[in-house]
Design an enzyme around this catalytic site. Structure first.
Site, PDB file in Angstrom:
ATOM      1  N   HIS A  83       0.924  -1.247  -0.212  1.00  0.00           N
ATOM      2  CA  HIS A  83       0.096  -0.151   0.091  1.00  0.00           C
ATOM      3  C   HIS A  83       0.919   1.216  -0.069  1.00  0.00           C
ATOM      4  O   HIS A  83       1.903   1.281   0.991  1.00  0.00           O
ATOM      5  CB  HIS A  83      -1.008   0.040   1.308  1.00  0.00           C
ATOM      6  CG  HIS A  83      -2.037   1.283   0.930  1.00  0.00           C
ATOM      7  ND1 HIS A  83      -1.740   2.352   1.164  1.00  0.00           N
ATOM      8  CD2 HIS A  83      -3.286   0.805   1.061  1.00  0.00           C
ATOM      9  CE1 HIS A  83      -2.774   2.971   0.983  1.00  0.00           C
ATOM     10  NE2 HIS A  83      -3.982   2.011   1.098  1.00  0.00           N
ATOM     11  N   GLY A 164       7.455  22.716   7.821  1.00  0.00           N
ATOM     12  CA  GLY A 164       8.803  22.199   7.943  1.00  0.00           C
ATOM     13  C   GLY A 164       9.697  22.009   6.855  1.00  0.00           C
ATOM     14  O   GLY A 164       9.292  22.886   5.887  1.00  0.00           O
ATOM     15  N   HIS A 169      11.807  13.492   7.411  1.00  0.00           N
ATOM     16  CA  HIS A 169      12.272  12.930   8.707  1.00  0.00           C
ATOM     17  C   HIS A 169      13.057  11.604   8.331  1.00  0.00           C
ATOM     18  O   HIS A 169      12.511  10.816   7.758  1.00  0.00           O
ATOM     19  CB  HIS A 169      11.322  12.767   9.743  1.00  0.00           C
ATOM     20  CG  HIS A 169      11.704  12.154  11.162  1.00  0.00           C
ATOM     21  ND1 HIS A 169      12.115  10.870  11.315  1.00  0.00           N
ATOM     22  CD2 HIS A 169      11.554  12.998  12.136  1.00  0.00           C
ATOM     23  CE1 HIS A 169      12.176  10.780  12.552  1.00  0.00           C
ATOM     24  NE2 HIS A 169      12.003  12.069  13.321  1.00  0.00           N
ATOM     25  N   PRO A 170      14.289  11.558   9.115  1.00  0.00           N
ATOM     26  CA  PRO A 170      15.175  10.243   8.475  1.00  0.00           C
ATOM     27  C   PRO A 170      14.251   9.011   8.491  1.00  0.00           C
ATOM     28  O   PRO A 170      14.614   7.863   7.944  1.00  0.00           O
ATOM     29  CB  PRO A 170      16.501  10.228   9.447  1.00  0.00           C
ATOM     30  CG  PRO A 170      15.935  11.218  10.403  1.00  0.00           C
ATOM     31  CD  PRO A 170      15.104  12.076   9.923  1.00  0.00           C
ATOM     32  N   THR A 171      13.547   8.705   9.734  1.00  0.00           N
ATOM     33  CA  THR A 171      12.864   7.481   9.828  1.00  0.00           C
ATOM     34  C   THR A 171      11.376   7.409   9.632  1.00  0.00           C
ATOM     35  O   THR A 171      10.711   6.561   9.366  1.00  0.00           O
ATOM     36  CB  THR A 171      13.011   6.933  11.131  1.00  0.00           C
ATOM     37  OG1 THR A 171      12.547   7.623  12.218  1.00  0.00           O
ATOM     38  CG2 THR A 171      14.573   6.643  11.420  1.00  0.00           C
ATOM     39  N   ALA A 172      11.043   8.670   9.745  1.00  0.00           N
ATOM     40  CA  ALA A 172       9.387   8.907   9.794  1.00  0.00           C
ATOM     41  C   ALA A 172       8.796   9.427   8.449  1.00  0.00           C
ATOM     42  O   ALA A 172       7.541   9.538   8.459  1.00  0.00           O
ATOM     43  CB  ALA A 172       8.677   9.455  10.930  1.00  0.00           C
ATOM     44  N   GLY A 173       9.635   9.795   7.529  1.00  0.00           N
ATOM     45  CA  GLY A 173       9.291  10.262   6.183  1.00  0.00           C
ATOM     46  C   GLY A 173       8.293  11.600   6.577  1.00  0.00           C
ATOM     47  O   GLY A 173       9.028  12.773   7.014  1.00  0.00           O
TER      48      GLY A 173
END
Lengths: 298, 298
Positions: A83, A164, A169-173
């Site tokens: 998805h 922003g 965000h490096p891990t959270a996109g």
């Protein structure tokens, strides 16, 4: 319940690890007035749809706390699923259901979006009724390229986030926040493993490529391995589920494929269910007041 | 609502004169705690189905007051309609719905039956769970011969009333009182005026002549002139509406006849409607907790 009720339906990019899903949902428990109505996880999508309801203030707090927990526990670099998604919390829609207005929900989306950026440093896009430009109204357009393509997409001026820095965000996109009318998430599994058939059927039935209005659809692979037409119904009062199901059935027949089963993800308004019964039974003059439980709870 | 809720569904032999129907239903308004959930009148049947709910005491009072009013306003000697009936109030079932037990409903039926005889001089039969003999369990057996054949039937020892003299009330006939589980009254109209086709389909689908268990059915003429299969579903959890509709459709096809429409008379439990949606959409894992309204009213 409160007279001004808002529904909030965060879609979280974790559908396989029950302990992680639990921990994310539990974050909502800290908020007075916020109720968890439903949690539905899909292993193949690797995604959970959480349905919350409460007054506007409780929904704002719940959305932020849930996002904070999801950002802490999900690393999108390791996320795989059938998805499309942009981030650890992929999308947070606010929906007016009980007396609340769409304007209130748009204001709520803007406020939550700002807080998510300032406190969690996850960039935010606004969509649907909260969109800041016409090309940002449709979720599939914002999500195109997904987490993996996000860094490059953000460098284009037209895809700078609404809040922003233009870097994922490096891990959270990134997270997409918005306000919309109630929708029904509805999946139909075809009796084939051939995903291109589901994609062709999705193209045939959806508004954007000449199909039914109020219908978004895509072809994916389901948990069981069957090809799936994954559908959002934006206005089931005007484009009822039975019509969509029957058109999928007819379109699939062109490929010699039958419908195996279908699935409602999360919640569905009673009227949408009654309409299916009306269609199948060819009901005349059936009123929702005839549902026993509707009478007893009045 | 009260923890021990009883439903009472008097079937009154008047479906054409709105003022008479109103006056009969209004009698219930005098009873504290009794609620009128639904009134559905059928001109062709010349019959109204009144659905009441409340605690046992209020249902007992309401049933007697409604019967008194119907006896005062209806003369069965002038009654014509396409539905079998014995009296001005044809049948009064009590149904346990919210915490009440079947035993309580049987006791209620007995008490109301005695009061109807002693205060209104209308003889009473008990049926279903309140029956006093096996041959009196089924309503169609008690009703056979109808109002017109009642005087002769009552002279047979096996058809002496449970309360009262073995002579019909001159204008109100007799009333059948009992206790039963919830049932669904359901009519399917065929696209023909040929009532014998509806009768043949009714025979094919009903339990008593080799069809579906939990189904009673007869062929009659509907208000619109179409042939109608008039059905009682005694346990929709085990014999769902969609199965009954689909079998009627298939049986009617043998005569080259299609289904025009169908109609739910009075109230229907939510689960029975959900089962239709499950059948038509081939829904997998759909829970009633997914109905938005079911969540919000919890």
């Amino acid at each position: 319940m409160s007279a001004r009720l808002v529904e909030c339906v965060p879609n979280v990019s974790e559908g396989r690890r029950p302990d992680v899903i639990d921990a994310i949902v539990k974050a909502v428990g800290e908020v007075e007035g916020a109720r968890v109505l439903n949690v539905q996880s899909d292993e193949s999508h690797n995604r959970s749809v959480v349905t919350l309801a409460g007054d506007a203030e409780s929904m704002a707090q719940a959305a932020v706390l849930l996002t904070r927990q999801a950002v802490a526990l999900i690393d999108m670099n390791e996320h795989r699923g059938h998805h499309p998604r942009l981030g650890a919390v992929d999308v947070i829609p606010f929906v007016p259901i009980g007396g609340a207005t769409m304007d209130e929900c748009v204001a709520l989306a803007r406020r939550v979006g700002e807080t998510v950026w300032t406190t969690l440093q996850v960039p935010v896009y606004f969509y649907a009724e909260a969109a800041t430009a016409p090309h940002r109204v449709r979720l599939p357009d914002i999500r195109k390229g997904e987490f993996e393509g996000l860094a490059e997409k953000m460098r284009q001026a037209e895809w700078a986030p609404d809040f922003g820095n233009p870097r994922p965000h490096p891990t959270a996109g990134a997270v997409v926040v918005g306000a919309r009318r109630p929708l029904i998430a509805y999946n139909i599994n075809l009796r084939t493993t051939d995903v291109p058939v589901a994609q062709a059927v999705a193209r045939a039935i959806r508004e954007s490529s000449g199909g039914l209005v109020n219908v978004q659809a895509m072809g994916v692979q389901s948990t069981s391995g069957l090809a799936q037409v994954s559908i959002n119904v934006l206005d089931a009062a005007r484009t009822p589920l039975a019509r969509i199901f029957d058109l999928v059935r007819v379109e699939a027949e062109r490929y010699g494929v039958t419908v195996a089963e279908s699935e409602i993800v999360g919640l569905i308004p009673l009227d949408a269910i009654l309409d299916v019964a009306r269609a199948h039974l060819r009901l005349r003059d059936f009123d929702r007041g005839q549902v026993l439980e509707a009478q007893l709870t009045e």
